[in-house]
Design a protein around this motif. Structure first.
Motif, mmCIF file in Angstrom:
data_model
loop_
_atom_site.group_PDB
_atom_site.id
_atom_site.type_symbol
_atom_site.label_atom_id
_atom_site.label_comp_id
_atom_site.label_asym_id
_atom_site.label_seq_id
_atom_site.Cartn_x
_atom_site.Cartn_y
_atom_site.Cartn_z
ATOM 1 N N LEU A 35 2.309 1.748 -3.490
ATOM 2 C CA LEU A 35 1.273 2.087 -4.470
ATOM 3 C C LEU A 35 0.739 3.499 -4.256
ATOM 4 C CD1 LEU A 35 -0.796 1.068 -6.675
ATOM 5 C CD2 LEU A 35 -2.302 0.592 -4.755
ATOM 6 N N LEU A 36 0.437 3.825 -2.990
ATOM 7 C CA LEU A 36 -0.182 5.124 -2.726
ATOM 8 C C LEU A 36 0.799 6.274 -2.936
ATOM 9 C CD1 LEU A 36 -2.576 4.295 0.230
ATOM 10 C CD2 LEU A 36 -3.045 4.387 -2.201
ATOM 11 N N GLU A 81 0.524 6.733 -6.581
ATOM 12 C CA GLU A 81 -0.768 7.300 -6.989
ATOM 13 C C GLU A 81 -0.911 8.757 -6.554
ATOM 14 O OE1 GLU A 81 -3.662 3.446 -7.551
ATOM 15 O OE2 GLU A 81 -3.962 4.664 -5.782
ATOM 16 N N ARG A 82 -0.393 9.075 -5.380
ATOM 17 C CA ARG A 82 -0.495 10.466 -4.926
ATOM 18 C C ARG A 82 0.374 11.371 -5.787
ATOM 19 N NH1 ARG A 82 0.240 8.885 1.290
ATOM 20 N NH2 ARG A 82 -1.780 7.865 1.574
ATOM 21 N N LEU A 119 0.831 -1.215 0.000
ATOM 22 C CA LEU A 119 0.000 0.000 0.000
ATOM 23 C C LEU A 119 0.857 1.253 0.000
ATOM 24 C CD1 LEU A 119 -2.944 -0.848 2.385
ATOM 25 C CD2 LEU A 119 -3.146 0.077 0.077
ATOM 26 N N GLN A 120 1.908 1.246 0.816
ATOM 27 C CA GLN A 120 2.744 2.448 0.894
ATOM 28 C C GLN A 120 3.374 2.770 -0.447
ATOM 29 O OE1 GLN A 120 4.956 1.415 4.397
ATOM 30 N NE2 GLN A 120 3.990 3.035 5.603
#
Lengths: 90, 271
Positions: free
Chosen positions: A23-24, A27-28, A20-21
């Protein structure tokens, strides 16, 4: 075998956290924690509309992400100058 | 001054409607006047979870379009009379909601209630946009699961850019409501922990709702869990969250269902 599995069992939550870290963060960067495509669409439209008559319905802004780069595709339909629609403002 | 709260998540099925009903009822149980509003046009369900499905005559779209007034559309809860529901429409198309109409309805509700809780549809389309548009505060319902966390992150981005508050240059307050949480599984390392999710999303924490069969039991009965079984673990977690919304400082715990002697004996093995 099953006993071995029991003792070597790895927990899955750290993997979820890492994935998640990563990917986000990506994405951010792309979305800037705002809906970047929508912001771009509004601002690009505003700039072009200053000079050319455009139909907001006939504008398409698309962002594609590849592994190492992202592409921004802007597709704007401009009415033909023959109809007198193309007017330069400045 | 009325407070407008949006309950949102991006992902479907994580507990937005359940949480809207439970938080709405919990706030009303403390004496506040509360209206819960279903923005899921076409797929309304808040009426069903609240047990009011047979009392729906007019809905949000009727009021937005001026075909009915609020008095005709609002459904007062039979258990807690300071709690009202404004249902979504079941059949009409999503484009029936208009920016002006929604704004007018929210303003009218603000004159009548202490709390307006907007139950957002899943996704990042029109309905979700209207549900968050006028919010003062956002409750992000998230399961400790990768796809839910990712979608919550996306919704946070929209809350920071697409709401009236964001457009005025103010900061939208966003609070995590972590649902379906299992402390045992998190401790074993098989579920993201509360702190993991908080760190990843970098928002505040409103409450932790433990995974519990009581939630399904309550929705089977058409009752918010805080009314169906107020001493159950999820109900206590929602009641605590409601007190936090009212500004009280309540220690953050994950309530657990009390077990009998046998439950303790066998329950401990899993822990």
């Amino acid at each position: 075998m099953s006993v071995l599995k029991f003792f070597t069992r790895r927990s899955s939550a750290p993997a979820a956290r890492e994935r998640l870290q990563l990917l986000l963060a990506h994405e951010r960067a792309v979305f800037g924690r705002t809906d970047l495509v929508a912001v771009l669409q509004d601002e690009i439209l505003a700039v072009i509309a200053k000079h050319v008559a455009i139909d907001p319905e006939k504008v398409r802004v698309k962002m594609d992400r590849q592994d190492t780069f992202a592409t921004l595709e802007v597709d704007i339909e401009i009415r033909s100058p023959a109809n007198g629609a193309l007017k330069m403002a400045g | 001054m009325a407070e407008v709260l949006v309950v949102t998540s991006g992902k479907g099925g994580v507990g937005k409607t359940t949480s809207t009903a439970a938080l709405g009822a919990a706030l009303a149980q403390t004496g506040q006047s509360v209206c819960v509003v279903d923005f899921d046009v076409g797929l309304r369900n808040l009426d069903l979870v609240m047990g009011a499905e047979r009392r729906v005559v007019y809905d949000l779209i009727n009021v937005v379009q001026g075909d009915a007034n609020l008095n005709q559309a609002l459904i007062r809860d039979k258990r807690v009379d300071s709690l009202s529901l404004l249902p979504a429409s079941q059949t009409r198309d999503k484009d029936a909601l208009t920016a002006e109409g929604v704004e007018r309805v929210i303003n009218e509700l603000k004159n009548r209630f202490d709390w307006i809780i907007c139950d957002s549809p899943a996704g990042i389309e029109r309905g979700a946009y209207f549900a968050m548009r006028h919010a003062d505060l956002a409750v992000i319902v998230t399961n400790p699961e990768v796809s839910s966390v990712r979608d919550s992150d996306r919704i946070i981005g929209l809350l920071d850019s697409k709401t009236e508050k964001a457009e005025r240059g103010e900061v939208m307050e966003k609070l995590l409501l972590l649902t379906r949480y299992s402390p045992e599984r998190a401790e074993r390392g098989d579920m993201l922990k509360v702190d993991d999710v908080l760190e990843i999303l970098s928002i505040g924490l409103l409450g932790i709702i433990p995974e519990s069969p009581e939630v399904l039991k309550a929705s089977n009965l058409g009752s918010p869990v805080t009314l169906a079984n107020p001493i159950s673990a999820p109900a206590r977690a929602y009641l605590d969250a409601a007190r936090r919304l009212r500004g009280e400082s309540v220690p953050m715990t994950v309530p657990s269902d009390r077990k009998g002697f046998l439950g303790n004996l066998f329950g401990r093995r899993a822990a």
